[in-house]
Design an enzyme around this catalytic site. Structure first.
Site, PDB file in Angstrom:
ATOM      1  N   ASP A 296      42.071  41.518  34.358  1.00  0.00           N
ATOM      2  CA  ASP A 296      42.640  40.278  34.899  1.00  0.00           C
ATOM      3  C   ASP A 296      42.353  39.087  33.995  1.00  0.00           C
ATOM      4  O   ASP A 296      41.545  39.181  33.070  1.00  0.00           O
ATOM      5  CB  ASP A 296      42.092  40.020  36.319  1.00  0.00           C
TER       6      ASP A 296
ATOM      7  N   ASN B 143      34.091  39.792  48.934  1.00  0.00           N
ATOM      8  CA  ASN B 143      35.076  40.078  49.985  1.00  0.00           C
ATOM      9  C   ASN B 143      35.781  41.425  49.758  1.00  0.00           C
ATOM     10  O   ASN B 143      36.803  41.707  50.376  1.00  0.00           O
ATOM     11  CB  ASN B 143      36.104  38.940  50.077  1.00  0.00           C
TER      12      ASN B 143
ATOM     13  N   HIS C 279      37.138  42.463  46.891  1.00  0.00           N
ATOM     14  CA  HIS C 279      38.229  42.492  45.907  1.00  0.00           C
ATOM     15  C   HIS C 279      37.831  43.281  44.667  1.00  0.00           C
ATOM     16  O   HIS C 279      36.654  43.347  44.302  1.00  0.00           O
ATOM     17  CB  HIS C 279      38.741  41.086  45.562  1.00  0.00           C
TER      18      HIS C 279
ATOM     19  N   GLU D 190      42.834  40.435  46.105  1.00  0.00           N
ATOM     20  CA  GLU D 190      42.152  39.823  47.242  1.00  0.00           C
ATOM     21  C   GLU D 190      42.554  40.535  48.535  1.00  0.00           C
ATOM     22  O   GLU D 190      43.625  41.159  48.597  1.00  0.00           O
ATOM     23  CB  GLU D 190      42.578  38.349  47.346  1.00  0.00           C
TER      24      GLU D 190
END
Ligand code: GLP
Length: 241
Positions: free
Chosen positions: A67, A136, A138, A143
């Site tokens: 990313d 979280n 990810h 996400e």
């Protein structure tokens, strides 16, 4: 999934470096899917030590990173491209022409994502994909959401992720609000996946990944649909298992 727990970051680094060395020994021009963040750093340092000692050769390795933030150039020291150059590429001698990255400055993000997806596919996908995990759940920048993405895409980052990644910037306002990332589908095309998680703040995400429902609520849970995943944890990250 093969889940292993270790006492220290150093032990995880050695185990992770062993996997990379094994892949490169079998295939010197292996396609390495790479990750940024704090979790991979000890492993990258161990690989740098081994490369300097002549124990591993990266000269033919090809790399594809997971990313990149939108709006940051490779010269910006907060960009993932910059991070990789300094944390790994320079230290192990990965050739510039073998480095592949999503371009966060592209004019057309959709076209850039399609280009990257096609390029990785043309290389036959990653032989080894390294991952960290967000608090979280990810992976890359996938996400939590109702629907996961098959291919690379542009994502609006959640407030939790912006806050977590703020430590790499001067202030929260400087953290880019969006990024380009491999999709869950892209990640799952890798032949082997290696995920590293360390620290108490990853314990809930690790639990969700391994014991929760396979759903977009915890994107890492989709790794359970892949047949060749190795998870390296420290005791704090493994605490809820
Ligand atoms: C960022 C990256 C992820 C990484 C995550 C966790 O959001 N896009 O690829 O896994 O941070 O990073 P860390 O290892 O620093 O906790």
């Amino acid at each position: 999934m093969d889940v292993r727990s270790f006492k220290s970051a150093e032990e995880i680094a050695v185990a992770a470096a062993d996997i990379f060395c094994d892949v490169l020994q079998k295939k010197p021009n292996a396609v390495l899917g790479l990750a940024t963040g704090s979790s991979p750093i000890p492993g990258y340092t161990e690989l740098a030590r081994r490369a300097a000692a002549g124990l591993v050769d990266f000269s033919a390795a090809r790399t594809f990173n997971l990313d990149e933030y939108c709006g940051l150039s490779l010269k910006n020291n907060r960009s993932y491209r910059y991070f990789m150059q300094h944390e790994l590429f320079d230290k192990v001698g990965i050739r510039n022409e073998n480095v592949h990255f999503l371009d966060g400055l592209a004019e057309d993000f959709d076209a850039e994502c399609a280009r990257y997806e096609a390029e990785l596919a043309a290389f036959g996908g990653a032989d080894l994909q390294l991952l960290g995990i967000g608090r979280n759940g990810h992976i890359g920048f996938n996400e939590p959401a109702k629907k996961m993405h098959a291919g690379c895409f542009r994502v609006d980052l959640t407030d939790d992720t912006i806050q977590a990644n703020q430590r790499f910037f001067d202030c929260k306002g400087d953290v880019p609000r969006c990024a380009l990332t491999m999709g869950i589908g892209t990640i799952l095309t890798a032949k082997k996946i290696l995920l590293i998680a360390a620290g108490e703040d990853k314990a809930a995400a690790v639990y969700g990944m391994l014991r929760g429902e396979i759903s977009g609520q915890c994107p890492a849970s989709f790794l359970r649909t892949h047949g060749n995943v190795l998870i390296l944890l420290d005791e704090s990250a493994a605490r809820l298992l």
